[in-house]
Scaffold this active site. Sequence first.
Site: not given
Ligand code: NAD
Length: 282
Positions: A119, A140, A152, A190
């Site tokens: 993000s 995204h 995106e 965003n």
């Molecule tokens: P989350 O914390 O729910 O999940 C992250 C996962 O990544 C966890 O299961 C963790 O164990 C895993 N992880 C960490 N290190 C790792 C590695 N080395 N190898 C493999 N897996 C690994 O987070 P999320 O909300 O799913 O966000 C994930 C990404 O998506 C981030 O970059 C975030 O910015 C982006 N994002 C989030 C949203 C939202 O609304 N939550 C929206 C768009 C984008």
Amino acid sequence: MDIQKIGIVGAGQMGSGIAQVCAQAGLDVVLNDISEEAVQRGIDRISASLERMVRKDKLSADEASAALARIERGVASGSLAACDFVIEGATENVQIKRDILRQLDGVLQPGAIIATNTSSVSITMLAATLANPARFIGMHFFNPVPMMELIEVIRGIQTSDITFEATVALARRIGKTAIDVRNSPGFAVNRILVPMINEAVFVLQEGIASAEGIDAGMKLGANHPIGPLALADLIGLDTVLAIMKVLYRDFNDPKYRPAALLKEMVDAGYLGRKNGRGFYTY
Ligand code: NAD
């Protein structure tokens, strides 16, 4: 480019949603995380989401079990070696993302594409981690992934046209609408949305209108489906603050300064719906 096998790194909230929509679209998926338990949590989330869709008659039970059967579990990065396209959706931390990208660069075929769902990290900067940055792009997604139609598609300055076109085609194949965005802090959505929410917090902080008044104003006067403060509670006030801080830091422009009330609420632990208290009480 023919994409048949897709890898998802990170089985959290976003990664599991992305794996689900890819499997529902008929792609073979490898869902990867750091431990068997983390992958299992992702699979459990997908099963629960598919079951809800079956209950609401949006999917047949057979389609749901076929989608689930297309998802393979992976823990080591070698499990992704046969993927044509990998989407990195791990924790929002630059070092973690760089390490993952270096590993992927080592195991994937030269023609495979690597996308990130970050993000807030620069696509151009992450691309520079790879031997061939032309195969890297931002993808995204929005939360919850199975419900939200937008992706995106973000090009870094190194991204090739082939990578861009294959990514847009993949977005279409999984039933999403892509918009073409150039790498820039906050990307497009965003950058527009979060400063609007921040401005609503200023209006509240200055006593110009109540939270209910602001939200009713934007719903009834601007035709928004949800008011900005209720939306902040849904997104999480910590996430809203984190995005404002990135915009403020990266543009170095005072128009992106976070509202003091937003910071104070996060300091108080009032994070919104996820812990029951934000601008409203849940
Ligand atoms: P989350 O914390 O729910 O999940 C992250 C996962 O990544 C966890 O299961 C963790 O164990 C895993 N992880 C960490 N290190 C790792 C590695 N080395 N190898 C493999 N897996 C690994 O987070 P999320 O909300 O799913 O966000 C994930 C990404 O998506 C981030 O970059 C975030 O910015 C982006 N994002 C989030 C949203 C939202 O609304 N939550 C929206 C768009 C984008």
